[in-house]
Design a protein around this motif. Sequence first.
Motif, PDB file in Angstrom:
ATOM      1  N   ASN A   1       0.841  -1.192   0.000  1.00 55.03           N
ATOM      2  CA  ASN A   1       0.000   0.000   0.000  1.00 55.03           C
ATOM      3  C   ASN A   1       0.874   1.240   0.000  1.00 55.03           C
ATOM      4  O   ASN A   1       1.877   1.307   0.726  1.00 55.03           O
TER       5      ASN A   1
ATOM      6  N   ILE B   1       1.909   5.076   0.877  1.00 52.31           N
ATOM      7  CA  ILE B   1       1.730   5.979   2.011  1.00 52.31           C
ATOM      8  C   ILE B   1       2.226   7.364   1.606  1.00 52.31           C
ATOM      9  O   ILE B   1       3.093   7.503   0.739  1.00 52.31           O
TER      10      ILE B   1
ATOM     11  N   THR C   1       3.575  10.973   3.415  1.00 52.85           N
ATOM     12  CA  THR C   1       4.027  11.586   4.662  1.00 52.85           C
ATOM     13  C   THR C   1       4.248  13.075   4.455  1.00 52.85           C
ATOM     14  O   THR C   1       4.939  13.479   3.509  1.00 52.85           O
TER      15      THR C   1
ATOM     16  N   THR D   1       1.670  10.526   8.569  1.00 48.80           N
ATOM     17  CA  THR D   1       1.626   9.548   7.484  1.00 48.80           C
ATOM     18  C   THR D   1       0.198   9.074   7.262  1.00 48.80           C
ATOM     19  O   THR D   1      -0.491   8.701   8.211  1.00 48.80           O
ATOM     20  N   GLN D   2      -0.234   9.090   6.008  1.00 45.13           N
ATOM     21  CA  GLN D   2      -1.558   8.625   5.618  1.00 45.13           C
ATOM     22  C   GLN D   2      -1.416   7.507   4.592  1.00 45.13           C
ATOM     23  O   GLN D   2      -0.490   7.510   3.782  1.00 45.13           O
ATOM     24  N   GLU D   3      -2.331   6.533   4.635  1.00 44.23           N
ATOM     25  CA  GLU D   3      -2.353   5.523   3.582  1.00 44.23           C
ATOM     26  C   GLU D   3      -2.777   6.175   2.276  1.00 44.23           C
ATOM     27  O   GLU D   3      -3.688   7.002   2.253  1.00 44.23           O
ATOM     28  N   TRP D   4      -2.112   5.807   1.196  1.00 45.75           N
ATOM     29  CA  TRP D   4      -2.352   6.459  -0.090  1.00 45.75           C
ATOM     30  C   TRP D   4      -2.297   5.413  -1.193  1.00 45.75           C
ATOM     31  O   TRP D   4      -1.722   4.336  -1.034  1.00 45.75           O
TER      32      TRP D   4
ATOM     33  N   ARG E   1       4.035   0.789   2.361  1.00 44.00           N
ATOM     34  CA  ARG E   1       3.936  -0.034   3.568  1.00 44.00           C
ATOM     35  C   ARG E   1       3.595  -1.455   3.156  1.00 44.00           C
ATOM     36  O   ARG E   1       2.659  -1.682   2.386  1.00 44.00           O
TER      37      ARG E   1
END
Length: 635
Positions: free
Chosen positions: A59, A61, A63, A68-71, A257
């Motif tokens: 996945n 991410i 930052t 940090t966000q899932e992207w 990630r």
Amino acid sequence: MTIDPNPPRRSALRPGVAVAAFLVLALGFTAAGAVLLVAKAVLVDQPPYRDPARLAVLNGIYTEKGETQEWAISQLDFADWRKENRSFEEMSILTPDYALNLFAEGQSERLNGELVSYTYFPMLGVKPAAGRFFLPEEDRVPFQNPVAVLGYDLWQRRFHGDPAVIGRALELNSRAYTVVGVAPKGFRGVFDKADIWVPSMMPPGPDAVTIRRWRWAAGVGRLKPGVTLEQAQQDMNRVTGDLEKRYPDMNQGMGVRLDSLATHWFGALQPGLKPAICKAAVLLLLSLATAAVLLRGRASVGNAVALSLAAAAAGLGIAAWAVHRLAPESGFTFPSFSRLAPGASAILAVAALALVAGLLLGLAARGSAGGGWRLFRGLLVLALAALAVFLLMGAFRGAREYRELAGQDLKFQPDDLLTLRIDLRGPKWADDPPVFDLVHRYLDRLSRVDGVETLAMGGPALPTDSWAGGYMTVEDRDNKESADGTYFVMMHAVSPEYFKALGVPVVQGRAFTMADTKSFGVVVSQALAERHWPNQNPLGKRLKFGVRGNPERPWLTVLGVVPDIRQEGYKGVKRPAPDIYVPLLQFQVRLPLTLNFLVRPRPGVDAASLVPALQREMRAVAPDVPPYDVMMMRE
């Protein structure tokens, strides 16, 4: 040896005492059985893949400023990942929830698809039930090989298992696809939702294979023998770090990630599983101790074992029923290969536990009435009192959390708000004019349905929905932390009645009107206005999609300001940037192109009663575009 002429007599086991002991034991076995069923589904049941422990989900991410966000990831980035990594035998791009509208015999149906590389099926180790999977040459040139693999259930349901479907042309997203194979029974893909699969070179639009910033996918890979997930994570950090240096304007802050399949499917459950097992064990021990007190001097070992086995059978049955009923309400979806129903292994495990518990119970029930027994009984009372206090505190804590959750101000009114959505995919909807025409026809026909007070459309995201982010330039300032001076924003294309339908006030300026088709105006959130123009009037300020020097992108003038809507709903990861709204009748935010309908009924009208008429009108406007996810906003 001295024989006591007056041995102690065992009291008869009264029915009331037996029933009380049975109920207490059944309570303990219900808790143990429920946890056992969940643990079996999480830890024991395995997916139908070859060596699943070596598979990893990738996945993206993002930052920024330490957060940090899932992207999503882009197809171009993934191609570089695949070439430059040292940890994976093979990798496949993977797009979950890839919508494909099937239109056949006058009936439309939305299918959940996966867009995958030709390596996907061999990497997972699955074999086709009929036909074949994708060939390397079918996944090499964009838009040249529209082929599809059907899911087994779709093959049976829609085509009655007819083997002649191989080689047949199907209309998917207004394009003819040729069926080349059928997936095996029980296989629904890594995300466990797929009805159908298409090659990665059949993406939703040409930008997917030409623009690195166009992020919309995930990935899956098989680790090389001996490579751990941690080693692969370090290797992929190296790869994404190199890409960030090579493409600073497009890949700044972008990473990856890696998750094992177990974490991918059960990550939300894993932290609480061990504590749940411990709590269930404590409750079972306390139920045994309580039953021992009730049965003291009244039951033989044989009677205790029989009582324990009966209570275990009842408890496991109640647990299976409860888990089956409550799991769908939990918000967590178990993958299809995980069986929450008790199988032979679960029944044997509970039977063995019940046998041991019955022996212990029988031995404890034979205890004397001396000081040791009275001490044990006192300690048991204290333990039960502590458990009651613990459960009461948990109930109060849960009630407080629920009250705080439900009391959150979303900055919009979700009550009595009906939502529907459609996906516009394929060459028929590749250009804006036909989409704008379709939007006009939807707004015209659906707004005239009897009982509708307000109708609005938004796409591709609406509150509590998926994200659509992009980069913008502010006319009077540059972002010094960005290589190209742009700022990241959340983008929403909305119709004129959007804010009215949500019950959102315009705090400055005005909302869009039907005349805003060539005005190049935008509405911004208060957070965006305060970020760029603190202590200034934001009305009349200008922004632009993309970089400052792009002459093809016009400057957009701020027409109004609205509150910061909680786009993530009651619970969710906070949006990583403030919001900007553009007119749906002028711009399309295509990531990919999904249109959402918001319908607020007139006072006294049940929103659910409007659904048949709305769906009828939608089929009249576009019979090949099926509506889906018809539900209330609260849901």
